[in-house]
Motif scaffolding. Structure first.
Motif, PDB file in Angstrom:
ATOM      1  N   GLU A  45     -24.894  27.081  55.870  1.00 52.37           N
ATOM      2  CA  GLU A  45     -24.539  26.800  54.487  1.00 52.37           C
ATOM      3  C   GLU A  45     -23.033  26.650  54.319  1.00 52.37           C
ATOM      4  O   GLU A  45     -22.249  27.324  54.996  1.00 52.37           O
ATOM      5  CB  GLU A  45     -25.043  27.923  53.557  1.00 52.37           C
ATOM      6  N   THR A  60     -18.583  27.844  47.316  1.00 58.90           N
ATOM      7  CA  THR A  60     -19.954  28.017  46.891  1.00 58.90           C
ATOM      8  C   THR A  60     -20.015  29.216  45.937  1.00 58.90           C
ATOM      9  O   THR A  60     -19.152  30.114  45.991  1.00 58.90           O
ATOM     10  CB  THR A  60     -20.882  28.224  48.107  1.00 58.90           C
ATOM     11  N   ASP A  61     -20.987  29.230  45.062  1.00 60.32           N
ATOM     12  CA  ASP A  61     -21.016  30.222  43.988  1.00 60.32           C
ATOM     13  C   ASP A  61     -20.987  31.665  44.499  1.00 60.32           C
ATOM     14  O   ASP A  61     -20.362  32.536  43.880  1.00 60.32           O
ATOM     15  CB  ASP A  61     -22.264  30.022  43.119  1.00 60.32           C
ATOM     16  N   TRP A 108     -21.154  20.099  51.218  1.00 60.74           N
ATOM     17  CA  TRP A 108     -21.892  21.248  51.740  1.00 60.74           C
ATOM     18  C   TRP A 108     -23.000  20.840  52.700  1.00 60.74           C
ATOM     19  O   TRP A 108     -23.832  21.659  53.071  1.00 60.74           O
ATOM     20  CB  TRP A 108     -22.522  22.049  50.601  1.00 60.74           C
TER      21      TRP A 108
END
Length: 126
Positions: A45, A60-61, A108
């Motif tokens: 990821e 990324t969050d 991503w």
């Protein structure tokens, strides 16, 4: 073209690590660097990204507010400062780049990148 990732290790929850991605054969001033991670049994990821032209950064969050990506032009190196680490951050971390333009829609996506570092293990555990 080579990417050398380093800086991983074992750290307790809440601790910090700084990963380095040393680049050779190209300049981090002109090409993007992305950090990915892969935990056992999970897909790779995207974690963070810094663009080559204007240095825009993305996260990324799950790491926003905890991780910071930066670059040192003199050392041709990109860093990932990781604070407030959690057990779920445990993974092998990779840096990657590509010489074709990377869009926000694909930053991503692992297959988008042609060049990868060897990975560095980050383990967050008490």
């Amino acid at each position: 073209v080579q990417l050398q990732a380093s800086g991983g290790g074992l750290v307790q929850p809440g601790g910090s690590l700084r990963l380095s991605c040393a680049a050779s054969g190209f300049s981090v001033d002109y090409y993007p660097i992305a950090w990915f991670r892969q935990a056992p049994g999970k897909e790779r990821e995207g974690v963070s990204y810094i663009s080559g032209n204007d240095g825009s950064t993305y996260y990324t969050d799950s790491v926003k507010g905890r991780f910071t990506i930066s670059r040192d032009r003199a050392k041709n190196t990109v860093y990932l400062q990781m604070n407030s680490l959690k057990p779920e951050d445990t993974a092998v971390y990779y840096c990657a780049t590509d010489f074709e333009p990377v869009t926000i829609a694909t930053m991503w996506v692992p297959w988008r990148y042609d060049y990868w570092g060897q990975g560095t293990q980050v383990t967050v555990s008490s």
